[in-house]
Design a protein around this motif. Sequence first.
Motif, PDB file in Angstrom:
ATOM      1  N   SER A 382       6.976  41.236  33.783  1.00 56.54           N
ATOM      2  CA  SER A 382       5.701  40.835  33.164  1.00 56.54           C
ATOM      3  C   SER A 382       5.218  40.087  33.704  1.00 56.54           C
ATOM      4  CB  SER A 382       5.958  41.058  31.814  1.00 56.54           C
ATOM      5  OG  SER A 382       4.653  41.442  31.307  1.00 56.54           O
ATOM      6  N   MET A 383       3.626  40.150  34.394  1.00 59.41           N
ATOM      7  CA  MET A 383       3.086  39.466  34.219  1.00 59.41           C
ATOM      8  C   MET A 383       2.313  38.415  33.422  1.00 59.41           C
ATOM      9  SD  MET A 383       2.888  39.755  37.714  1.00 59.41           S
ATOM     10  CE  MET A 383       4.009  40.242  37.761  1.00 59.41           C
ATOM     11  N   SER A 384       2.330  38.928  32.299  1.00 58.81           N
ATOM     12  CA  SER A 384       1.522  37.559  31.173  1.00 58.81           C
ATOM     13  C   SER A 384       2.537  37.864  29.951  1.00 58.81           C
ATOM     14  CB  SER A 384      -0.109  38.887  30.351  1.00 58.81           C
ATOM     15  OG  SER A 384       1.079  40.400  30.219  1.00 58.81           O
ATOM     16  N   ILE A 385       3.261  37.288  30.818  1.00 63.30           N
ATOM     17  CA  ILE A 385       4.270  36.538  29.652  1.00 63.30           C
ATOM     18  C   ILE A 385       4.293  34.811  30.043  1.00 63.30           C
ATOM     19  CG2 ILE A 385       6.235  38.468  30.072  1.00 63.30           C
ATOM     20  CD1 ILE A 385       7.924  35.545  32.163  1.00 63.30           C
ATOM     21  N   SER A 386       4.516  34.388  29.031  1.00 65.27           N
ATOM     22  CA  SER A 386       4.181  32.988  28.589  1.00 65.27           C
ATOM     23  C   SER A 386       5.011  31.402  30.216  1.00 65.27           C
ATOM     24  CB  SER A 386       4.771  31.881  27.762  1.00 65.27           C
ATOM     25  OG  SER A 386       4.718  30.413  27.932  1.00 65.27           O
ATOM     26  N   PRO A 387       4.013  31.071  30.264  1.00 65.96           N
ATOM     27  CA  PRO A 387       4.692  29.724  31.846  1.00 65.96           C
ATOM     28  C   PRO A 387       5.409  29.378  31.698  1.00 65.96           C
ATOM     29  CG  PRO A 387       2.310  29.362  30.786  1.00 65.96           C
ATOM     30  CD  PRO A 387       2.667  31.164  30.301  1.00 65.96           C
ATOM     31  N   ILE A 388       5.970  28.831  29.911  1.00 64.84           N
ATOM     32  CA  ILE A 388       7.194  28.407  29.926  1.00 64.84           C
ATOM     33  C   ILE A 388       8.361  29.415  30.546  1.00 64.84           C
ATOM     34  CG2 ILE A 388       8.626  27.429  28.234  1.00 64.84           C
ATOM     35  CD1 ILE A 388       6.758  26.897  26.526  1.00 64.84           C
ATOM     36  N   CYS A 389       8.127  30.818  29.907  1.00 68.08           N
ATOM     37  CA  CYS A 389       9.049  31.481  30.492  1.00 68.08           C
ATOM     38  C   CYS A 389       9.334  32.092  32.084  1.00 68.08           C
ATOM     39  CB  CYS A 389       9.180  33.025  29.686  1.00 68.08           C
ATOM     40  SG  CYS A 389       8.864  33.123  27.589  1.00 68.08           S
ATOM     41  N   ILE A 390       7.828  31.657  32.428  1.00 70.80           N
ATOM     42  CA  ILE A 390       7.905  31.950  33.795  1.00 70.80           C
ATOM     43  C   ILE A 390       8.551  30.734  34.423  1.00 70.80           C
ATOM     44  CG2 ILE A 390       6.784  31.871  36.120  1.00 70.80           C
ATOM     45  CD1 ILE A 390       5.123  33.452  34.256  1.00 70.80           C
ATOM     46  N   ILE A 391       8.488  29.759  33.443  1.00 70.53           N
ATOM     47  CA  ILE A 391       8.962  28.739  34.324  1.00 70.53           C
ATOM     48  C   ILE A 391      11.333  28.675  34.052  1.00 70.53           C
ATOM     49  CG2 ILE A 391      10.684  25.823  34.178  1.00 70.53           C
ATOM     50  CD1 ILE A 391       7.080  25.448  33.679  1.00 70.53           C
ATOM     51  N   PHE A 392      11.169  29.468  32.795  1.00 66.49           N
ATOM     52  CA  PHE A 392      12.303  29.564  32.727  1.00 66.49           C
ATOM     53  C   PHE A 392      13.344  30.389  33.516  1.00 66.49           C
ATOM     54  CE2 PHE A 392      16.021  31.350  29.126  1.00 66.49           C
ATOM     55  CZ  PHE A 392      16.258  30.585  28.907  1.00 66.49           C
ATOM     56  N   ILE A 393      12.472  31.443  34.229  1.00 64.08           N
ATOM     57  CA  ILE A 393      13.488  32.582  34.904  1.00 64.08           C
ATOM     58  C   ILE A 393      13.807  32.033  36.156  1.00 64.08           C
ATOM     59  CG2 ILE A 393      12.451  34.618  36.174  1.00 64.08           C
ATOM     60  CD1 ILE A 393      10.801  35.630  33.699  1.00 64.08           C
ATOM     61  N   MET A 394      12.795  31.467  36.952  1.00 62.74           N
ATOM     62  CA  MET A 394      12.629  30.549  37.509  1.00 62.74           C
ATOM     63  C   MET A 394      14.284  29.706  37.944  1.00 62.74           C
ATOM     64  SD  MET A 394      10.529  31.741  39.973  1.00 62.74           S
ATOM     65  CE  MET A 394      10.100  32.800  38.997  1.00 62.74           C
ATOM     66  N   LEU A 395      13.320  29.014  36.896  1.00 62.57           N
ATOM     67  CA  LEU A 395      15.093  27.830  36.800  1.00 62.57           C
ATOM     68  C   LEU A 395      16.145  28.549  36.922  1.00 62.57           C
ATOM     69  CD1 LEU A 395      15.448  25.162  36.871  1.00 62.57           C
ATOM     70  CD2 LEU A 395      15.267  24.752  33.921  1.00 62.57           C
ATOM     71  N   GLU A 396      16.475  29.632  35.765  1.00 54.21           N
ATOM     72  CA  GLU A 396      18.119  30.901  35.548  1.00 54.21           C
ATOM     73  C   GLU A 396      18.559  31.031  36.756  1.00 54.21           C
ATOM     74  OE1 GLU A 396      17.982  33.883  31.856  1.00 54.21           O
ATOM     75  OE2 GLU A 396      19.560  32.095  31.909  1.00 54.21           O
ATOM     76  N   ASN A 397      17.342  31.074  37.819  1.00 50.27           N
ATOM     77  CA  ASN A 397      17.963  31.937  38.893  1.00 50.27           C
ATOM     78  C   ASN A 397      19.048  31.037  39.770  1.00 50.27           C
ATOM     79  OD1 ASN A 397      17.302  34.218  40.887  1.00 50.27           O
ATOM     80  ND2 ASN A 397      15.861  34.393  38.143  1.00 50.27           N
ATOM     81  N   TYR A 398      17.481  29.444  39.359  1.00 46.92           N
ATOM     82  CA  TYR A 398      18.602  28.016  40.345  1.00 46.92           C
ATOM     83  C   TYR A 398      19.645  28.095  39.772  1.00 46.92           C
ATOM     84  CZ  TYR A 398      18.355  23.327  42.466  1.00 46.92           C
ATOM     85  OH  TYR A 398      18.478  22.119  42.835  1.00 46.92           O
ATOM     86  N   VAL A 399      20.094  27.935  38.601  1.00 48.19           N
ATOM     87  CA  VAL A 399      21.318  27.411  37.836  1.00 48.19           C
ATOM     88  C   VAL A 399      22.388  29.042  37.778  1.00 48.19           C
ATOM     89  CG1 VAL A 399      22.723  27.304  35.330  1.00 48.19           C
ATOM     90  CG2 VAL A 399      20.047  27.002  35.663  1.00 48.19           C
ATOM     91  N   HIS A 400      21.468  30.229  38.273  1.00 44.61           N
ATOM     92  CA  HIS A 400      22.817  30.691  38.290  1.00 44.61           C
ATOM     93  C   HIS A 400      23.879  30.809  40.061  1.00 44.61           C
ATOM     94  CE1 HIS A 400      23.399  33.746  35.805  1.00 44.61           C
ATOM     95  NE2 HIS A 400      22.469  33.665  34.491  1.00 44.61           N
TER      96      HIS A 400
END
Length: 445
Positions: A382-400
């Motif tokens: 979704s394009m309208s989620i919180s920026p904290i969640c966007i960072i979270f998703i990027m970082l989850e990718n990174y941690v995986h």
Amino acid sequence: MNREPVAILYEPRINYLNLYRLNLQVYVSAKFIVCRKFDDLVYEIKNNEVDLILMNLAKEEKTDEKLKKINSMIQSKTEKPICFVQAATIVNYSELQVSDADILVKDIVSSVAQKMAITAKHMSELQVGEYYPISLRFVMPGWQVAQAIYRKKKDNSYSVILDKGLLFTQVFINELGSDTDIYCKSIHRLEIINSFTATIKSILDQSNLPIEERFEQTEIAFELITEAVGVIDLPNEIINLSRATIRSMEKIVVQIPSLASLYRSFVKQNSSMRFKHSLLMIYLGQFIIQKQSWNTPHITQQWTYLCFFHDIALDRDEYLDFEYDEDVKNSDFSSVEKNLILNHAQITAKLLADVKDIPVGLDVLIKQHHGSKMGNTLSGVSMSISPICIIFIMLENYVHFFLSKNEAPKTTKEITNFIEDLFIKFPFPNYKRFIPFLRSIPIKY
Ligand SMILES: [Fe+2]
Ligand SMILES: [Fe+2]
């Protein structure tokens, strides 16, 4: 059920041993034989009619030799016990349920209950008498009792030895002698678990706890909370313990000098993937969140809570392996499990929505932590989620990525390539703008 289950336990970590015993005792009223040495274990299995064997061989040598021995001992029994083993092996043993991660309390309790045909109704109707015995062997010094503790006298009457609210001290435990049973009123026996929980909490709250001990206790608490979320929703005791655990994780993150040493601690403790994942997210997130102009102490706190709670409903490491709904649907998991994996964000958000004293807005962030607004899919972006969640998703990718290929260290080139690929995977401006921050994470092995 016509008799109480008998369990043989071989677990060198005293806290885990206590955790297993408490749950088995309270939920299925099991009787225990605790073994300190492998030879004792062999002896007890040979000489007892047993329903459950729980053994941790993670730190032992000649694992397969030992597993083979236990396996053939079980094979020769007419009434076969359930046997859970924590060990690293690639061999399949017909009678053993082997895992290299911690054995889940819930799994043990439910399989014993099933084997012995114990139901919740049965437990509540169980005639346990007015007083309920607790073996002193699993009482830890520092345990503050939630209800009065009694001793049985020679004339079979009971007298209070520790009033409600008082602590077991090492001296007092020694005085009572290790083979004694102590008693609580039977109606209070479930509270025993909660006061045990409180003990771990107070250990975590100690400000000068050595880092290694902190790491170990924090992980135990993390596992306990995960267990509790699945079984009993989120009672206050668990929320309080969660807060203490989060504080403790924050302390670890500050005290640990580098990613490499954090990683060494994981290896040393044989940490679960879920614990690693949460703690790495907190650790690595600080390098990104602190660089955002909109960061505030509240945001930083939201971040830590988000990392801690986001996957708390997923109580198995294998549930973490999914990125797309299709893969979940095509997996071998049961429909209940598939439902849990697909909806875990929404389920956890609901659990936390009514909890007081946690950062405001946390439930919304948890709901959106896989990119969808409703938390009912892993694949939605979704394009309208919180920026904290966007960072979270990027970082989850990174941690995986970081934990992929059996957690092998990644080269600088691999890291650069991975980050570049994220620009292709997330070509949306409000996602893309956070990717460069990943480049500044200090990785030193
Ligand atoms: Fe996650
Ligand atoms: Fe998740």
